[in-house]
Design a protein around this motif. Structure first.
Motif, PDB file in Angstrom:
ATOM      1  N   ASP A   1       3.040   2.193   1.210  1.00 45.07           N
ATOM      2  CA  ASP A   1       2.652   1.778   2.557  1.00 45.07           C
ATOM      3  C   ASP A   1       2.230   2.985   3.381  1.00 45.07           C
ATOM      4  O   ASP A   1       1.264   2.933   4.148  1.00 45.07           O
ATOM      5  CB  ASP A   1       3.807   1.061   3.257  1.00 45.07           C
TER       6      ASP A   1
ATOM      7  N   GLY B   1      -6.573   5.035   5.323  1.00 47.67           N
ATOM      8  CA  GLY B   1      -5.905   4.426   6.464  1.00 47.67           C
ATOM      9  C   GLY B   1      -5.944   5.330   7.677  1.00 47.67           C
ATOM     10  O   GLY B   1      -6.685   6.318   7.711  1.00 47.67           O
TER      11      GLY B   1
ATOM     12  N   ARG C   1     -14.193  -0.123   3.875  1.00 49.49           N
ATOM     13  CA  ARG C   1     -13.843  -0.027   2.459  1.00 49.49           C
ATOM     14  C   ARG C   1     -14.882   0.771   1.668  1.00 49.49           C
ATOM     15  O   ARG C   1     -14.575   1.279   0.580  1.00 49.49           O
ATOM     16  CB  ARG C   1     -13.696  -1.431   1.859  1.00 49.49           C
TER      17      ARG C   1
ATOM     18  N   ASP D   1      -5.473  -4.256  -0.987  1.00 50.32           N
ATOM     19  CA  ASP D   1      -5.586  -4.458   0.455  1.00 50.32           C
ATOM     20  C   ASP D   1      -4.187  -4.541   1.046  1.00 50.32           C
ATOM     21  O   ASP D   1      -3.422  -5.452   0.725  1.00 50.32           O
ATOM     22  CB  ASP D   1      -6.380  -5.735   0.715  1.00 50.32           C
TER      23      ASP D   1
ATOM     24  N   THR E   1      -3.812  -4.411   4.503  1.00 52.57           N
ATOM     25  CA  THR E   1      -3.955  -4.767   5.908  1.00 52.57           C
ATOM     26  C   THR E   1      -3.170  -6.035   6.213  1.00 52.57           C
ATOM     27  O   THR E   1      -2.975  -6.899   5.353  1.00 52.57           O
ATOM     28  CB  THR E   1      -5.426  -4.976   6.282  1.00 52.57           C
ATOM     29  N   ASP E   2      -2.737  -6.157   7.453  1.00 53.60           N
ATOM     30  CA  ASP E   2      -1.960  -7.338   7.880  1.00 53.60           C
ATOM     31  C   ASP E   2      -2.853  -8.563   7.990  1.00 53.60           C
ATOM     32  O   ASP E   2      -4.044  -8.466   8.274  1.00 53.60           O
ATOM     33  CB  ASP E   2      -1.293  -7.046   9.231  1.00 53.60           C
TER      34      ASP E   2
ATOM     35  N   LYS F   1      -4.447  -8.415  -2.925  1.00 51.42           N
ATOM     36  CA  LYS F   1      -3.721  -8.309  -1.658  1.00 51.42           C
ATOM     37  C   LYS F   1      -2.253  -7.977  -1.907  1.00 51.42           C
ATOM     38  O   LYS F   1      -1.592  -8.612  -2.735  1.00 51.42           O
ATOM     39  CB  LYS F   1      -3.827  -9.639  -0.902  1.00 51.42           C
TER      40      LYS F   1
ATOM     41  N   ASP G   1      -4.370   1.302   4.722  1.00 46.81           N
ATOM     42  CA  ASP G   1      -5.027  -0.010   4.773  1.00 46.81           C
ATOM     43  C   ASP G   1      -5.451  -0.452   3.376  1.00 46.81           C
ATOM     44  O   ASP G   1      -5.418  -1.648   3.063  1.00 46.81           O
ATOM     45  CB  ASP G   1      -6.260   0.047   5.681  1.00 46.81           C
ATOM     46  N   TYR G   2      -5.848   0.530   2.553  1.00 48.38           N
ATOM     47  CA  TYR G   2      -6.327   0.223   1.211  1.00 48.38           C
ATOM     48  C   TYR G   2      -5.885   1.323   0.247  1.00 48.38           C
ATOM     49  O   TYR G   2      -5.783   2.494   0.626  1.00 48.38           O
ATOM     50  CB  TYR G   2      -7.859   0.121   1.172  1.00 48.38           C
TER      51      TYR G   2
END
Length: 336
Positions: A101, A77, A123, A333, A335-336, A309, A42-43
């Motif tokens: 990823d 994540g 976070r 970041d 995240t979707d 992002k 996620d980060y």
């Protein structure tokens, strides 16, 4: 098969030119091996110490990274595959993985930590409750032994670790002076972090400003090195302490750099200087986390995030951190 994008280290960077040294690649994920876990990030955490890993120096605290491999770094994540019963699928985890990823790691080799989910912002596992927070606490409380009423100076005071060291020093009762670059950062250090003062190294004479500290500097949390360290050494109190957390001014050099010209003050002022790394005390993690979590939930400590992002923009985020454009913790970041 699932595709995985990752940043590959192709060459040693020259200065801040990271785009010539790293490239974004894509491959299919290999089947998981026994003992491995895989998380979808996620980060990603951008950490200054990784700059040394990219270079050729053999005298760092770990060997340089080989060319042609995925760039290493912290990832946060959820576990999507696991062949380690201690780390079940679905759990939130922080690891030393890859700028990617997906990170595939062996937990014991990557300092994998299963994370609490009862905080308002996950976070913060890269912030107050992350390795920056643990490092700031270790350096300020244990290495420096900061006491109520002492003068504490923190360099890179608006950065991820420095901003936390300022707040921890304040919580321990110290009189905190930050050093940061620019009036906006200095305003943040005083108004948001609770420092008594902040010295703008871009626009002020650091040594002259430090000389104004009544009684001298009892404790110095070092993140920078270079001319800032010289200015501090000339203004330490007798029997002062220096905790060396980082030396970002030296990280771009492929060789060692000359030491501080005011090094004789170590003798003249009977100073104690100690370098420290959090991996030396992994057993302290739960203790540090409990104290920091309590402060965080009481509103006594926090850290802002400098967010970029998208994995494809990782080098933008990294450059922001290495050139001091950030305030607080730099993250990517995903995240979707």
């Amino acid at each position: 098969m699932t595709k995985n994008r990752f940043w590959r280290l192709d060459d040693h960077p020259q200065g801040d030119d990271f785009s010539s040294a790293l490239s974004l690649q894509e491959t299919e994920l290999a089947p998981l091996q026994d003992g491995e876990i895989r998380l979808k990030a996620d980060y990603l955490s951008m950490d200054a110490g990784t700059r040394m890993w990219m270079g050729p120096r053999e005298d760092g605290y770990q060997p340089p990274l080989p060319m042609g491999i995925p760039m290493a770094g912290q990832a946060l994540g959820r576990i999507v595959e696991s062949r380690d019963d201690r780390f079940p699928v679905g759990r939130l985890v922080r690891v030393f993985g890859q700028w990617a990823d997906y990170s595939t790691v062996r937990p014991d080799d990557s300092w994998a930590v299963l994370l609490d989910e009862d905080i308002d912002d996950p976070r913060q596992h890269f912030g107050v409750l992350g390795l920056n927070g643990w490092t700031a606490l270790y350096g300020t409380k244990d290495i420096l032994g900061v006491k109520e009423g002492e003068n504490l100076v923190v360099s890179a005071a608006a950065g991820a670790t420095g901003s936390l060291a300022c707040q921890i020093g304040r919580n321990l009762g110290a009189k905190v002076t930050g050093i940061a670059g620019g009036p906006d950062k200095c305003r943040y250090v005083v108004e948001e972090l609770g420092a008594e003062r902040c010295i703008d190294y871009k626009n002020q004479d650091v040594a002259a400003e430090l000389k104004k500290i009544d009684g001298g500097i009892n404790a110095y949390f070092e993140n920078v090195g270079g001319p800032i360290l010289d200015a501090v050494l000339a203004n330490m109190a007798l029997f002062g302490r220096v905790a060396v957390c980082g030396m970002i001014a030296n990280y771009e050099s492929d060789e060692g750099v000359p030491g501080p010209k005011n090094y004789d003050q170590v003798l003249m002022r009977r100073l104690r200087i100690e370098g420290f790394l959090l991996p030396d005390v992994p057993e302290r993690g739960p203790e540090y986390n409990a104290l920091l979590k309590g402060w965080y939930q009481e509103g006594k400590i926090t850290v802002p995030f400098d967010v970029t992002k998208g994995l494809e923009n990782t080098l933008v985020a990294y450059s922001r951190m290495m050139t001091g454009k950030n305030t607080g913790k730099v993250i990517v970041d995903l995240t979707d």
